[in-house]
Design an enzyme around this catalytic site. Structure first.
Site, PDB file in Angstrom:
ATOM      1  N   ARG A  69       0.841  -1.195   0.000  1.00 49.58           N
ATOM      2  CA  ARG A  69       0.000   0.000   0.000  1.00 49.58           C
ATOM      3  C   ARG A  69       0.876   1.244   0.000  1.00 49.58           C
ATOM      4  NH1 ARG A  69      -1.808   0.959   4.308  1.00 49.58           N
ATOM      5  NH2 ARG A  69      -1.174  -0.831   5.544  1.00 49.58           N
ATOM      6  N   TYR A 198      -1.682  -3.288  -6.768  1.00 46.68           N
ATOM      7  CA  TYR A 198      -1.469  -3.983  -5.491  1.00 46.68           C
ATOM      8  C   TYR A 198      -2.791  -4.110  -4.719  1.00 46.68           C
ATOM      9  CZ  TYR A 198      -0.402  -5.030  -0.737  1.00 46.68           C
ATOM     10  OH  TYR A 198      -0.425  -5.635   0.496  1.00 46.68           O
ATOM     11  N   LYS A 207      -9.743  -2.265   1.759  1.00 47.00           N
ATOM     12  CA  LYS A 207      -9.399  -1.091   2.579  1.00 47.00           C
ATOM     13  C   LYS A 207     -10.253   0.122   2.193  1.00 47.00           C
ATOM     14  CE  LYS A 207      -6.155  -3.417   4.596  1.00 47.00           C
ATOM     15  NZ  LYS A 207      -6.369  -3.886   5.979  1.00 47.00           N
ATOM     16  N   HIS A 227     -10.394  -2.092  11.721  1.00 49.64           N
ATOM     17  CA  HIS A 227      -9.308  -2.933  11.203  1.00 49.64           C
ATOM     18  C   HIS A 227      -9.049  -4.030  12.238  1.00 49.64           C
ATOM     19  CE1 HIS A 227      -4.870  -3.040   9.622  1.00 49.64           C
ATOM     20  NE2 HIS A 227      -5.632  -3.859   8.957  1.00 49.64           N
ATOM     21  N   SER A 249      -1.014  -3.500  10.322  1.00 49.34           N
ATOM     22  CA  SER A 249      -0.770  -4.464   9.245  1.00 49.34           C
ATOM     23  C   SER A 249       0.489  -5.291   9.532  1.00 49.34           C
ATOM     24  CB  SER A 249      -0.574  -3.708   7.931  1.00 49.34           C
ATOM     25  OG  SER A 249      -1.641  -2.818   7.741  1.00 49.34           O
ATOM     26  N   CYS A 251       1.121  -7.545  11.780  1.00 49.15           N
ATOM     27  CA  CYS A 251       1.487  -7.739  13.188  1.00 49.15           C
ATOM     28  C   CYS A 251       0.823  -8.984  13.766  1.00 49.15           C
ATOM     29  CB  CYS A 251       1.111  -6.522  14.016  1.00 49.15           C
ATOM     30  SG  CYS A 251       2.202  -5.124  13.755  1.00 49.15           S
ATOM     31  N   ASP A 276      -9.182  -9.515   9.281  1.00 44.79           N
ATOM     32  CA  ASP A 276      -8.697  -8.164   8.957  1.00 44.79           C
ATOM     33  C   ASP A 276      -9.694  -7.039   9.247  1.00 44.79           C
ATOM     34  OD1 ASP A 276      -6.533  -6.572   7.922  1.00 44.79           O
ATOM     35  OD2 ASP A 276      -7.652  -6.295   6.069  1.00 44.79           O
ATOM     36  N   ARG A 370       1.962 -12.150  -0.654  1.00 37.76           N
ATOM     37  CA  ARG A 370       0.636 -12.435  -0.090  1.00 37.76           C
ATOM     38  C   ARG A 370       0.041 -13.728  -0.627  1.00 37.76           C
ATOM     39  NH1 ARG A 370      -1.814  -8.421   3.486  1.00 37.76           N
ATOM     40  NH2 ARG A 370      -0.216  -6.822   3.640  1.00 37.76           N
TER      41      ARG A 370
HETATM   42  C1  OXD Z   1      -3.029  -4.353   5.397  1.00 37.67           C
HETATM   43  C2  OXD Z   1      -3.644  -5.543   4.794  1.00 37.67           C
HETATM   44  O1  OXD Z   1      -2.133  -3.754   4.797  1.00 37.67           O
HETATM   45  O2  OXD Z   1      -4.515  -6.133   5.448  1.00 37.67           O
HETATM   46  O3  OXD Z   1      -3.430  -4.002   6.511  1.00 37.67           O
HETATM   47  O4  OXD Z   1      -3.318  -5.904   3.664  1.00 37.67           O
HETATM   48 MN    MN Z   2      -5.062  -5.117   7.244  1.00 39.69          MN
END
Ligand code: OXD
Ligand code: MN
Length: 588
Positions: A69, A198, A207, A227, A249, A251, A276, A370
């Site tokens: 991102r 992306y 998002k 989130h 993100s 974590c 998420d 990913r």
């Molecule tokens: C983020 C994702 O960047 O979930 O938070 O991809």
């Molecule tokens: Mn996320």
């Protein structure tokens, strides 16, 4: 006027602007998915993985400059700058459109324009939203089929909701970072994204709709878009306690949501609802009810393996798309950490840049590589994950990646203090967003990149939501990443985190031993079940330590962050900050 008139008019308008060769309406069928994949294999952008070990799974390489991102290109476009607030990039809607429309002009010439109708939220949920994404990327269209309820069902939903949808126009463009814009127009529920393919920038249901626009909708209509992962913790009596957790993100949200419990023999088990995003509304019973708006996982691959997240490995073993991972000579995906016994991939592996991997070259997979996998395939998926009403949330878990300062776990004193704990969150940055990795940044409720309005107003909205809840969730803060003076992690993390969830469950039910500290209730060393773990008393002490000197520094760092919100900073947050300072100084 039919329920599709507005949609058809908008699709025509986008086609006139971008001038594609063909306009194709996605129906969401399996045959269509296979055709999309086939076309990408023909043009070389997709590669089939080993059909025996990874059936119906594919590898995709993005442009090397387009792998995460890009927050610097992400804008909230509101009439008044202060509605976006000091933590968002802002442009006025007129300026944004004037600047970006020329980039869209003719941008799909020679290409197919895919019209992707989709639903976010379980079908029939009071919170469900219909979106339509227009994109020139078959990768986006295929990924949307995994991540959302895409196709004909979404058009049917339009017919019953009076034709209301969130339009999102996406064009991959020339990937020039100077012509990359991810624009949100919350006042008219519109998304424009250009210059990136992306996931977080281009899968507009995620998002853009489910967090940035949805957070604004929630603000105006009295609900929350967060989130957050959603999990259910089953206890030995079979009762399930639902918890939602906000972590920045990369974590460990996916790992926590899919945790395999080492205490399963004693009857403790974790069910997955989402990894998420959580949408939450106040139920008639005064509790907060949460749904996962997505239908797939877009998880970080590096570090995922059968030890750290066996459920993710089972989920991604078929019907999945891998982005920017490496591929072995056996046509299997490979990333750093996939095999705990081997740091480097098998001889002959092709790295994420398409080159033959040689040790010393840098990682074989991009750190933000990913997997995109259907949620229904997850072995721990909850039988309630698609319940239209959602699941009742008893706990919020805030967390970050902090080498120091934050103890393994603490509990807020009450709702207002809990909102402050979320507002004061900070974490070390990861590869999920472009920029330096490992620097501490303040990331309230893990929403810094995703809150679609002024974050000061957002905290006020949280405080107001508390007023409507007769039974609000208990609020906890965790830190799985605390290190000792030698830089070693103090806590094993992953599956063992269930021990911390268990203490939370006890606290929710009025048990669980704790001491009152300056920051909140911290478990007494004997309150956590550490049996079988290689953790000395001194380590346990260090994990749970609240050091007033470190916290004084933390408190000082928080001040300028809060001050930038000026009159939008809720009085309650200011008061909680002051009270924290007083408690820390009293503890010194
Ligand atoms: C983020 C994702 O960047 O979930 O938070 O991809
Ligand atoms: Mn996320």
């Amino acid at each position: 006027m039919s329920s599709r008139t507005a949609l058809e008019a908008w699709v025509d308008e986008c086609a006139r602007l971008t001038q594609p060769d063909t306009v194709y309406w996605c129906d969401g069928s399996e045959q269509e998915y296979q055709r999309l994949i086939e076309a990408m294999m023909q043009d070389g952008s997709m590669q089939r993985l080993n059909p025996k070990s990874y059936p119906n799974s594919y590898l995709y390489h993005s442009d090397p400059s387009d792998v995460a991102r890009t927050e610097e290109d992400t804008f909230i476009c509101t009439t008044r700058r202060e509605d976006a607030g000091p933590t968002n990039h802002w442009m006025s809607p007129d300026e944004a459109k004037a600047k970006v429309r020329p980039i869209f002009e003719g941008s799909m010439r020679g290409r197919t324009m895919y019209v992707v109708p989709y639903v976010m939220g379980p079908l029939g949920s009071p919170l469900m939203k219909v979106g339509v994404e227009i994109t020139d990327s078959p990768y986006v269209a295929a990924s949307m089929r995994i991540m959302t309820r895409m196709g004909k069902g979404a058009l049917d939903a339009l017919d019953t909701n009076g034709g209301e949808f969130v339009p999102g126009l996406h064009c991959t463009g020339n990937l020039d970072p100077d012509q990359r814009y991810i624009l949100h127009f919350p006042e008219e529920n519109l998304i424009w994204s250009v210059g990136s393919g992306y996931g977080g920038n281009a899968l507009l249901g995620k998002k853009c709709l489910s967090l940035r626009l949805a957070s604004w909708m929630g603000w105006k209509n009295g609900w929350l878009a967060e989130h957050m992962l959603i999990l259910g913790l089953e206890d030995p009596s079979g009762n399930v306690t639902y918890m939602a957790g906000a972590f920045p993100s990369a974590c460990g949200k996916t790992n926590l949501a899919m945790l395999v419990s080492p205490l399963a023999d004693e009857g403790w088990k974790v069910w997955t609802i989402g990894d998420d995003i959580a949408w939450m509304r106040v139920g008639e019973d005064g509790r907060l009810w949460a749904v996962n708006p997505e239908s797939g996982f877009f998880g970080v691959a590096p570090g995922t393996n059968v030890a750290t997240n066996p459920n993710a490995m089972a989920t991604l073993s078929h019907n999945s798309i891998f982005t920017n991972v490496a591929v072995t000579p056996n046509d299997e995906p490979w990333w750093e950490g996939i095999d705990p016994d081997h740091k480097t991939p098998p001889e002959g592996t092709i790295d994420w840049l398409g080159k033959r991997f040689t040790p010393g070259d840098g990682p074989a997979a991009h750190p933000n590589a990913r997997f995109t996998a259907p949620a229904g395939q997850c072995p721990s998926i909850s039988p309630h994950w698609e319940d239209p009403q959602g699941v009742p949330i008893s706990a919020f878990i805030f967390g970050g990646r902090r080498a120091r300062v934050a103890p393994l776990v603490y509990q807020a004193f009450n709702w207002r203090h809990g909102v402050f704990v979320g507002a004061g969150m900070a974490s070390e940055t990861t590869a999920a967003a472009k920029g330096k990795v490992g620097v501490v940044r303040r990331d309230p409720m893990a929403m810094l990149p995703f809150c679609g309005y002024n974050m000061g107003d957002y905290w006020q909205h949280w405080l107001n939501m508390g007023e409507k809840l007769t039974n609000p969730p208990q609020v906890f803060h965790v830190n799985w990443f605390r290190k000792d003076d030698e830089g070693r992690f103090l806590w094993p993390g992953f599956g063992q985190n269930v021990r911390v969830l268990r203490w939370m469950q006890e606290r929710i039910n009025g048990g669980g031993k704790a001491v009152k500290t300056a920051v909140g209730y911290v478990p007494t060393p004997d309150a956590l079940d550490l049996e079988g773990l290689d953790i000395s008393d001194a380590q346990a002490q260090a994990l749970l330590d609240v050091d007033p000197t470190e916290w004084e520094q933390e408190w000082t760092d928080q001040r300028p962050f809060f001050e930038q919100f000026g009159e939008h900073l809720p009085r309650a947050i200011e008061e909680e900050h002051r009270a924290l300072g007083e408690r820390i100084r009293a503890a010194r």
